[in-house]
Write an enzyme that holds these catalytic residues in place. Structure first.
Site, PDB file in Angstrom:
ATOM      1  N   GLU A  36       0.837  -1.199   0.000  1.00 39.49           N
ATOM      2  CA  GLU A  36       0.000   0.000   0.000  1.00 39.49           C
ATOM      3  C   GLU A  36       0.870   1.247   0.000  1.00 39.49           C
ATOM      4  O   GLU A  36       1.975   1.245   0.565  1.00 39.49           O
ATOM      5  CB  GLU A  36      -0.927   0.031   1.217  1.00 39.49           C
ATOM      6  CG  GLU A  36      -2.076  -0.945   1.128  1.00 39.49           C
ATOM      7  CD  GLU A  36      -3.119  -0.743   2.216  1.00 39.49           C
ATOM      8  OE1 GLU A  36      -4.181  -1.365   2.113  1.00 39.49           O
ATOM      9  OE2 GLU A  36      -2.882   0.033   3.163  1.00 39.49           O
ATOM     10  N   ASP A  75       1.338  -6.189   7.711  1.00 35.98           N
ATOM     11  CA  ASP A  75       0.984  -5.087   8.612  1.00 35.98           C
ATOM     12  C   ASP A  75       2.275  -4.439   9.109  1.00 35.98           C
ATOM     13  O   ASP A  75       3.171  -5.137   9.574  1.00 35.98           O
ATOM     14  CB  ASP A  75       0.166  -5.610   9.801  1.00 35.98           C
ATOM     15  CG  ASP A  75      -0.301  -4.486  10.707  1.00 35.98           C
ATOM     16  OD1 ASP A  75      -1.123  -3.670  10.265  1.00 35.98           O
ATOM     17  OD2 ASP A  75       0.171  -4.412  11.857  1.00 35.98           O
ATOM     18  N   TRP A 108     -11.254  -1.967   3.347  1.00 39.50           N
ATOM     19  CA  TRP A 108     -11.815  -0.777   3.974  1.00 39.50           C
ATOM     20  C   TRP A 108     -12.807  -0.139   3.007  1.00 39.50           C
ATOM     21  O   TRP A 108     -12.550  -0.062   1.806  1.00 39.50           O
ATOM     22  CB  TRP A 108     -10.712   0.227   4.301  1.00 39.50           C
ATOM     23  CG  TRP A 108      -9.833  -0.181   5.432  1.00 39.50           C
ATOM     24  CD1 TRP A 108      -8.595  -0.751   5.342  1.00 39.50           C
ATOM     25  CD2 TRP A 108     -10.106  -0.047   6.827  1.00 39.50           C
ATOM     26  NE1 TRP A 108      -8.082  -0.982   6.594  1.00 39.50           N
ATOM     27  CE2 TRP A 108      -8.991  -0.560   7.523  1.00 39.50           C
ATOM     28  CE3 TRP A 108     -11.190   0.454   7.556  1.00 39.50           C
ATOM     29  CZ2 TRP A 108      -8.927  -0.584   8.924  1.00 39.50           C
ATOM     30  CZ3 TRP A 108     -11.125   0.432   8.945  1.00 39.50           C
ATOM     31  CH2 TRP A 108     -10.011  -0.082   9.614  1.00 39.50           C
TER      32      TRP A 108
END
EC number: 2.7.1.225
Length: 255
Positions: A36, A75, A108
């Protein structure tokens, strides 16, 4: 301005994911791949935090990328980027089996409290096509899979349905527009972890507009990063079987 500049609300269901101590593995930062785009403000914040604590407080979560000698950052993108920016060679990691059923992948869903027209106008100005659609919160389960695949987002509101073109690449443009207009105070930005919560708020009128998109698979993510590409911030939402407990690895061990 109709809302507080830069106001962002995160709405997640309550969970009972435990913290677990795992001895971290030190991995070369150049062996790690983010999936990301980074948010500069968050990166600066973590650079300052790591520098002041002289340690990385908790390991990042990574998984091997099949067919390569590299690891996908599941993460901890900003901690990795902060350690790299500070000039250190290694970072503490916890390696997981990404394809385990215990590791879940969701997305999301952005929403706004305010007017959507500035978003649609700016997205159109930046080259995305806006088209009418005929769905509402009560018929969401009937949305055509092909339309979801081709669209960056489908925007739902009271008496409004618009499909924004662009697919995954278009999501980057729309996400950038949402962030920029949010910082100008045109609306409050809300990120939902679950579609059911978002639909409930949309139906009640608390949320004005909801942006839905195709949910990625783990294979999608792996194939995308193998091409050297990254998603927009807040695209993937990984649900892990545990959170790594803090270990405060000293920076002296990362040189």
């Amino acid at each position: 301005m109709s809302s507080e500049a830069g106001k962002v609300i995160i709405k997640l269901p309550k969970t009972s994911i435990p913290y677990k101590y795992v001895e971290p593995t030190l991995i070369d930062v150049d062996k790690l791949v983010n999936h990301e785009e980074l948010v500069e403000a968050r990166l600066r914040e973590l650079v300052d935090k790591i520098r002041s604590e002289n340690a990385v407080d908790m390991p990042i979560i990574v998984t091997p990328i099949p067919g390569t000698d590299k690891f996908l950052i599941v993460d901890g993108h900003h901690r990795w980027a902060a350690v790299k920016a500070l000039g250190y060679r290694k970072i503490p990691c916890v390696i997981i089996d990404y394809f385990s059923p215990e590791v879940k992948l969701k997305t999301w869903l952005p929403g706004i409290i305010g007017e959507v027209e500035p978003v649609l106008s700016e997205a159109s100005r930046r080259g995305l096509k806006i088209s009418m659609c005929n769905y509402d919160p009560n018929t969401l389960g009937e949305i055509d899979v092909k339309l979801l695949e081709e669209s960056s987002f489908i925007v739902l509101g009271k008496n409004l349905c618009r499909a924004i073109s662009g697919g995954i690449e278009g999501q980057k443009i729309v996400s950038q527009v949402l962030n920029e207009l949010n910082m100008k105070g045109l609306f409050t930005l809300v990120y939902y972890g679950e579609l059911s919560d978002a639909l409930e708020d949309l139906k009640s009128g608390w949320l004005t507009y909801l942006f839905i998109r195709k949910i990625l698979t783990k294979e999608d993510v792996m194939n995308y990063v193998k091409k050297g590409l990254v998603y927009a911030p807040k695209t993937t939402r990984h649900i892990l079987p545990f959170y790594p407990a803090k270990t405060y690895t000293p920076l002296s061990k990362l040189a």
